[in-house]
Write an enzyme that holds these catalytic residues in place. Structure first.
Site, short mmCIF file in Angstrom:
data_model
loop_
_atom_site.label_atom_id
_atom_site.label_comp_id
_atom_site.label_asym_id
_atom_site.label_seq_id
_atom_site.Cartn_x
_atom_site.Cartn_y
_atom_site.Cartn_z
N ARG A 47 -33.08 -20.23 -7.46
CA ARG A 47 -31.87 -19.15 -7.03
C ARG A 47 -30.61 -20.03 -6.84
NH1 ARG A 47 -29.53 -20.35 -2.53
NH2 ARG A 47 -28.35 -19.01 -3.06
N GLY A 48 -29.32 -19.00 -6.98
CA GLY A 48 -27.88 -19.92 -6.80
C GLY A 48 -28.02 -20.44 -8.80
N ALA A 49 -26.36 -20.05 -8.81
CA ALA A 49 -26.20 -20.37 -10.58
C ALA A 49 -26.16 -21.71 -10.80
CB ALA A 49 -25.33 -19.38 -10.82
N ARG A 88 -32.74 -13.34 -15.25
CA ARG A 88 -31.38 -12.69 -13.76
C ARG A 88 -30.47 -12.74 -14.66
NH1 ARG A 88 -30.75 -15.34 -8.43
NH2 ARG A 88 -30.19 -12.98 -8.21
N GLN A 198 -29.74 -15.08 2.36
CA GLN A 198 -29.27 -16.28 1.93
C GLN A 198 -28.64 -17.14 3.15
OE1 GLN A 198 -29.33 -13.38 0.18
NE2 GLN A 198 -29.81 -13.76 -1.78
N ASP A 239 -21.27 -16.51 -10.03
CA ASP A 239 -22.17 -16.46 -10.48
C ASP A 239 -21.88 -16.50 -12.34
OD1 ASP A 239 -23.88 -15.80 -7.75
OD2 ASP A 239 -25.17 -16.19 -9.30
N ASN A 249 -19.77 -12.49 -7.58
CA ASN A 249 -20.65 -13.61 -6.21
C ASN A 249 -22.14 -12.26 -5.76
OD1 ASN A 249 -21.52 -15.58 -5.14
ND2 ASN A 249 -20.92 -14.98 -3.21
N LYS A 250 -22.63 -12.58 -4.84
CA LYS A 250 -23.86 -12.44 -4.25
C LYS A 250 -22.72 -11.00 -3.56
CE LYS A 250 -26.95 -12.75 -3.38
NZ LYS A 250 -28.20 -12.17 -4.74
#
Ligand code: MRU
Length: 349
Positions: A47-49, A88, A198, A239, A249-250
């Site tokens: 995970r994470g862009a 995603r 996270q 992202d 973003n998140k």
């Protein structure tokens, strides 16, 4: 420092550090099939862009190698690209990395014909390049980050935009780690980041392992720590950035930005230029992922927390409007408002 994404030695698998098991277990997974790879992205094992982009590059290479001789190579590669891309939607790094790989395959066919070995070699090189570029990118972002803060200041960060989400250093945490190497003593507050934690699981883990003065807070405590004067800057990753500077973003990031504006604290977004998507005019055009209900009603609780009949809404990202962002920091420099101009300029560099 852990290798979050790499190719197995025999190059038949992508090896990832399973981020769903952290911080309790350091467990690596060898992923060989398209279904395993899709599952790893969707369940946030990777995970994470930027890390998703790096993973996608290696994944497409490994899958390309296993395309049967009898199949139409280009058509099958395209199907695999679309399969991985449909996992995603918010982080643009995924489709950008896959498109880079497809372009390389196409260009190799143009220059060398349908020579399978040549195409595979070009895919391998491109996948490695995507990862190596990210290392350099994070390092450069970290240098710019350090120019924005002073020693001993308090920094609030949200979600995880560290080495686990990238390659080395991270984006939002890059300046913090580089600062530590140079003797800075930042006081970092990391929000736990509901519902998948996270911040609590990954950012706190990385920062503590890196010897950083780290305090974990619940997301709902951000206003209090800001009001107490503990925070001098907010550092977040992202992202996807639209042409006008609106930034996804998140989920919860926009809440931090609103608070930062209220308390007059600078709010910085960090990203590689691969996260810019100037084809999106503004945040309304950024696709926002909605994730399964159980992440909210059960998640990391020992047993179901919420009543059976309650409705759940679980958007995974939100958009921070450009006017709440003090600067967007990329490897090529620091962009400030008006973002329509500064982002265009930096993209053309
Ligand atoms: O759902 P996740 O954990 O993949 O979300 C990650 C984030 O929102 C990060 O902040 C973003 O991808 C930047 S990572 C450098």
């Amino acid at each position: 420092m852990y290798d979050n994404v790499k190719l197995s030695e025999d190059e038949t698998a992508v090896v990832i550090l399973d981020q769903t098991k952290l911080p309790g277990k350091i467990e690596y997974l060898n992923l060989k099939t398209a279904a395993e790879m899709k599952n790893a992205i969707m369940t946030l094992q990777v995970r994470g862009a930027p890390a998703i982009g790096i993973f996608a590059g290696y994944a497409l290479f490994v899958l390309a190698k296993s395309i049967p001789q009898t199949a139409n190579f280009s058509a099958t590669l395209k199907e695999l690209r679309n399969y991985l891309n449909a996992t995603r939607p918010t982080a643009v790094n995924l489709s950008k990395a896959l498109d880079r790989m497809m372009n390389v395959a196409r260009n190799t066919v143009k220059s060398s014909g349908k020579n399978r070995e040549k195409i595979l070699e070009a895919l391998w090189r491109e996948a490695r390049l995507i990862q190596h570029e990210d290392v350099a990118t994070c390092r450069s972002i970290a240098e710019y980050a350090l120019s924005l803060v002073k020693d001993r200041q308090g920094i609030l960060t949200y979600c995880n935009a560290g080495a686990l989400a990238t390659s080395r250093y991270g984006t939002a945490t890059g300046g913090i780690f580089l600062g530590a190497e140079r003797g800075y003593n930042f006081k970092v507050y990391c929000c736990e980041t509901r519902p998948l934690m996270q911040g609590a699981r990954l950012t706190a883990f990385e920062l503590v392992e890196g010897g950083i003065d780290t305090t974990l807070i619940c997301d709902s405590m951000a206003s209090k720590v800001m009001a107490e004067g503990r925070i001098h800057a907010c550092f977040v990753g992202c992202d996807r950035v639209a042409a006008n500077g609106d930034t996804a973003n998140k989920i919860g990031t926009s809440m931090i930005a609103v608070l930062a504006k209220h308390y007059r604290i600078p709010f910085y977004v960090f990203c590689p230029t691969s996260t810019l998507d100037l084809s999106c005019k503004n945040g309304k055009e950024i696709p926002i992922e909605t994730r399964p209900d159980d992440e909210v009603h059960s998640g990391y609780f020992r047993e179901r927390l919420a009543p059976e009949d309650v409705k759940i809404y679980n958007p995974s990202f939100d958009v921070t409007p450009a006017d709440l962002i003090t600067a967007i920091v990329t490897e090529k420099g620091v962009c400030r408002a008006p973002y329509g101009e500064s982002l265009k300029k930096i993209s053309a560099m």
